[in-house]
Design a protein around this motif. Structure first.
Motif, PDB file in Angstrom:
ATOM      1  N   ASP A   1       0.835  -1.215   0.000  1.00 38.16           N
ATOM      2  CA  ASP A   1       0.000   0.000   0.000  1.00 38.16           C
ATOM      3  C   ASP A   1       0.863   1.255   0.000  1.00 38.16           C
ATOM      4  O   ASP A   1       0.544   2.249  -0.672  1.00 38.16           O
ATOM      5  CB  ASP A   1      -0.918  -0.003   1.227  1.00 38.16           C
ATOM      6  CG  ASP A   1      -2.028  -1.040   1.105  1.00 38.16           C
ATOM      7  OD1 ASP A   1      -2.295  -1.487  -0.029  1.00 38.16           O
ATOM      8  OD2 ASP A   1      -2.615  -1.413   2.142  1.00 38.16           O
TER       9      ASP A   1
ATOM     10  N   ASN B   1       0.706   4.226  -2.688  1.00 37.77           N
ATOM     11  CA  ASN B   1       0.409   5.599  -2.265  1.00 37.77           C
ATOM     12  C   ASN B   1       1.539   6.559  -2.659  1.00 37.77           C
ATOM     13  O   ASN B   1       1.288   7.671  -3.136  1.00 37.77           O
ATOM     14  CB  ASN B   1       0.180   5.648  -0.755  1.00 37.77           C
ATOM     15  CG  ASN B   1      -1.144   5.009  -0.359  1.00 37.77           C
ATOM     16  OD1 ASN B   1      -2.067   4.934  -1.167  1.00 37.77           O
ATOM     17  ND2 ASN B   1      -1.241   4.526   0.858  1.00 37.77           N
TER      18      ASN B   1
ATOM     19  N   ASN C   1       1.233   9.755  -5.092  1.00 37.47           N
ATOM     20  CA  ASN C   1       1.597  11.103  -4.643  1.00 37.47           C
ATOM     21  C   ASN C   1       2.678  11.716  -5.520  1.00 37.47           C
ATOM     22  O   ASN C   1       2.599  12.880  -5.918  1.00 37.47           O
ATOM     23  CB  ASN C   1       2.081  11.055  -3.185  1.00 37.47           C
ATOM     24  CG  ASN C   1       0.953  10.782  -2.211  1.00 37.47           C
ATOM     25  OD1 ASN C   1      -0.210  11.071  -2.504  1.00 37.47           O
ATOM     26  ND2 ASN C   1       1.265  10.216  -1.073  1.00 37.47           N
TER      27      ASN C   1
ATOM     28  N   MET D   1      -8.120   8.589  -2.463  1.00 36.49           N
ATOM     29  CA  MET D   1      -7.027   8.159  -1.577  1.00 36.49           C
ATOM     30  C   MET D   1      -7.442   8.272  -0.105  1.00 36.49           C
ATOM     31  O   MET D   1      -7.176   7.367   0.702  1.00 36.49           O
ATOM     32  CB  MET D   1      -5.779   8.986  -1.854  1.00 36.49           C
ATOM     33  CG  MET D   1      -5.210   8.738  -3.255  1.00 36.49           C
ATOM     34  SD  MET D   1      -3.822   9.801  -3.649  1.00 36.49           S
ATOM     35  CE  MET D   1      -2.630   9.165  -2.462  1.00 36.49           C
TER      36      MET D   1
ATOM     37  N   ASN E   1      -9.552   5.534   1.100  1.00 35.43           N
ATOM     38  CA  ASN E   1      -8.892   4.223   1.136  1.00 35.43           C
ATOM     39  C   ASN E   1      -9.290   3.370  -0.070  1.00 35.43           C
ATOM     40  O   ASN E   1      -9.584   2.194   0.058  1.00 35.43           O
ATOM     41  CB  ASN E   1      -9.200   3.486   2.447  1.00 35.43           C
ATOM     42  CG  ASN E   1      -8.211   2.367   2.719  1.00 35.43           C
ATOM     43  OD1 ASN E   1      -7.077   2.407   2.211  1.00 35.43           O
ATOM     44  ND2 ASN E   1      -8.609   1.379   3.478  1.00 35.43           N
TER      45      ASN E   1
ATOM     46  N   PRO F   1      -7.245   2.910  -3.103  1.00 38.20           N
ATOM     47  CA  PRO F   1      -6.041   3.164  -3.897  1.00 38.20           C
ATOM     48  C   PRO F   1      -6.115   2.647  -5.323  1.00 38.20           C
ATOM     49  O   PRO F   1      -5.529   3.227  -6.225  1.00 38.20           O
ATOM     50  CB  PRO F   1      -4.933   2.444  -3.108  1.00 38.20           C
ATOM     51  CG  PRO F   1      -5.652   1.414  -2.302  1.00 38.20           C
ATOM     52  CD  PRO F   1      -6.991   2.013  -1.985  1.00 38.20           C
TER      53      PRO F   1
END
Length: 637
Positions: free
Chosen positions: A354, A358, A362, A455, A458, A460
């Motif tokens: 994860d 993430n 980003n 995001m 939750n 993704p």
């Protein structure tokens, strides 16, 4: 003069520790002293080469010396030396896997190269920035940078650079699971490498092609390419790349379940990676040695290997190696019937998976924002250059008018007017490009907000999918923003991508269809880009805003010989009295459209008609808006 400086510098570096034992008692102090006293640009070039040559000896002093060099170059106004040193600093931070800092220095060098219009440095900057994002699995951004580098190397005819960039493009496409395109790049790169007798690049290509075959479970073909790659590297007489070549052979043996040979290969690869102090690849090999030990039921050895792999991976923040190690730890504990430990290891593996996703999301968002800002800077720099050109032309005309005889005044005035019109037309072209760029932020920040919501919610996977589609549209918009025309096919694809993104942002709000004759030659018709999008945006955001039924949006495209007719029709609320804010939004979009329409008419001397109809005014049983736009075909211009 430059050769003499090399001799003096070499002698100074040898005797300086003896002659200046109080202040210059080592190599680093000697170089520091020489940097501080240099004023010649040629000598600065030689000095930078010397710092690079002694990189390994300098150790921790290498980056500080490059920073001091950059500062000195700036003091003596040597831009070329300054931007090269920034690029080398970024390169070293990338080797240390400090990617954020690497990006800052490579981008700093890039900004200077753009101002200097230095094509060689631009090639290195784009390639190095691509590597920064490739190492972080941000493939879409990496490919964009690599394509820019390849465009430059092809333009200047640098086959070595083109071959290298094609290889990096191929490896990046492997990460995107686009294996056909990857193999095509490897073959092109290999052909150039054979022409140039470049065994190292050829070896890298064969190793990469072997990876594709291994992924596609053609193990024997993969093994052939891996061993050929290793043999070519041996021919070069250098250990560079040998560690990767050996551990790729180890992976092929592992797939064959030949654990004995696989272990030997990874141990040999580990030796090369230790010599090169490459901790990330050391963690990689130790992880696979742990996996092999599990398969051989040597569980204590497996524990040692995996623990070492995690320790090394944490040291260089290699999240993928940490994730793999915990996955294999889960398998180890499962074999030992330690189910609770197996569950904890698997949970940690998922946590790192994860984190990888993430961080990738980003960083991709950050890269897109920075890329957009960089594009705007490039446009503004070009516009300022055009304005300066106009001023210089006027000054030259003024001096000529003062110097010539009266009978030449009419002729000079005529020439001056021609030059002024050409310069103003060029300025108008550039302003049109800036106008196109200014249309983008409104949509971009809405989409970024939606990605952030996914995001924070939750989700993704949805965020990643949404982000990939958004990256494609943004990349196309930035690419076409400098073009006067694009193909009708590209325009249709951009509109389709935009409406699909809006559908994802507001699920079940509306449906759309794009209707055109399949015989329409969309690949050959050239039109101005993104003229229709503001009207589609208004239909979605305003026409469908307060409806309690599914909106329908249709775009019908027809070829009318001299122009392409776009008919945009929706079943929304139609045109009604709105609040001031909504009026301002629509008037701004319309104002931009009118400015672009006027510039296109001025440049191409073609009719450009459009009409907006409120369907309720025509038939009270209908609602919505119908817009008809006649966009001129610009193939002949």
């Amino acid at each position: 003069m430059r050769a003499i400086f090399f001799v003096i510098l070499s002698c100074f570096l040898v005797i300086a520790p003896k002659s200046y034992s109080n202040s210059l008692d080592n190599l680093s102090d000697s170089l520091h002293h020489v940097i501080q006293t240099q004023t010649s640009h040629h000598q600065m070039d030689a000095l930078l080469s010397s710092v690079r040559k002694h990189k390994n000896k300098l150790g921790k002093d290498y980056i500080p010396l490059l920073m001091q060099y950059a500062q000195r170059a700036r003091q003596i106004k040597y831009s070329k030396g300054e931007m090269k040193s920034y690029d080398f600093i970024g390169l070293e931070y990338r080797y240390r896997e400090n990617f954020d800092t690497a990006y800052l220095y490579h981008n700093k060098s890039l900004e200077m190269a753009i101002k200097q219009k230095d094509s060689t440095q631009l090639f290195y900057n784009y390639n190095n920035l691509g590597q920064v994002f490739r190492k972080q699995d941000i493939t879409a951004v990496a490919i964009d940078y690599f394509h820019k580098a390849l465009e430059i190397s092809n333009a200047v005819g640098n086959l070595r650079s083109s071959s290298y960039t094609m290889n990096t493009l191929g490896t990046t496409h492997i990460m995107q699971k686009d294996y056909d395109r990857a193999m095509n790049y490897f073959r092109q790169s290999s052909e150039i490498a054979k022409q140039r007798n470049d065994m190292r690049t050829l070896a890298y290509n064969y190793g990469s092609m072997g990876e594709v075959f291994l992924i596609e479970e053609e193990v024997d073909s993969a093994m052939y390419y891996f061993k050929t790659s290793r043999d070519l590297l041996i021919e070069t007489g250098s250990d560079k790349g040998m560690g990767v070549a050996e551990h790729l052979i180890g992976k092929a043996y592992l797939v064959k379940e030949d654990y004995k040979n696989a272990k030997q290969q990874f141990e040999l690869a580990l030796t090369y990676h230790q010599q090169g102090e490459d901790i990330r690849y050391q963690a990689y090999c130790n992880g696979y040695l742990g996996k092999i030990a599990i398969a051989e039921k040597k569980y204590e050895a497996a524990h040692v290997y995996l623990n070492l792999a995690i320790t090394q991976a944490i040291k260089v923040n290699s999240l993928s190696n940490i994730m793999k190690a915990y996955t294999w730890y889960a398998e180890l504990y499962k074999r030992l019937n330690k189910w609770e430990d197996a569950y904890k290891a698997l949970e940690k593996s998922h946590i790192y998976a994860d984190r990888i996703l993430n961080e990738k999301s980003n960083k991709t968002i950050q890269a897109l924002e920075i890329g957009f800002e960089t594009k705007q800077k490039e446009q503004k720099i070009e516009l300022l250059a055009a304005e300066n050109q106009i001023k210089n032309q006027r000054l030259r005309v003024g001096f000529i008018l003062l110097a010539v005889l009266l009978i030449l005044i009419v002729l000079i005035t005529y020439i001056s007017n021609i030059l002024r019109k050409q310069a103003i037309l060029k300025q108008n072209n550039l302003r049109q490009q800036v106008l196109r760029v200014q249309m983008n932020p409104h949509f971009i920040f809405n989409v970024l907000g939606s990605i952030q919501n996914y995001m924070l919610g939750n989700e993704p996977q949805k965020a990643s999918h949404y982000l990939s589609q958004f990256a494609s549209l943004t990349r196309a918009t930035l690419e076409y923003s400098t073009e006067d025309t694009i193909t009708l096919s590209d325009e249709i694809n951009m509109l389709k991508n935009y409406m699909e993104l809006e559908q994802m942002r507001t699920p079940a709000k509306f449906k759309f269809e794009i209707i055109y004759d399949q015989d329409l030659e969309t690949d050959f018709i050239q039109v101005p880009p993104m003229l229709v999008q503001p009207f589609i945006e208004n239909a979605i955001k305003h026409g469908f805003k307060n409806i309690d039924y599914t909106g329908k949006l249709s775009i019908t495209i027809s070829d009318k010989e001299e122009f392409v007719e776009f008919v945009i029709e929706d079943n929304g609320t139609g045109i009604k009295e709105k609040s001031n804010n909504k009026k301002n939004h629509r008037s701004m979009a319309m104002e931009i459209f009118k400015k672009r329409r006027k510039l296109i008419q001025q440049k191409h001397k073609k009719d450009f008609k459009f009409e907006v109809l409120n369907l309720n005014d025509i038939n009270t049983t209908l609602s919505g808006v119908k817009i008809c736009i006649h966009i001129p075909i610009l193939n002949d211009d």
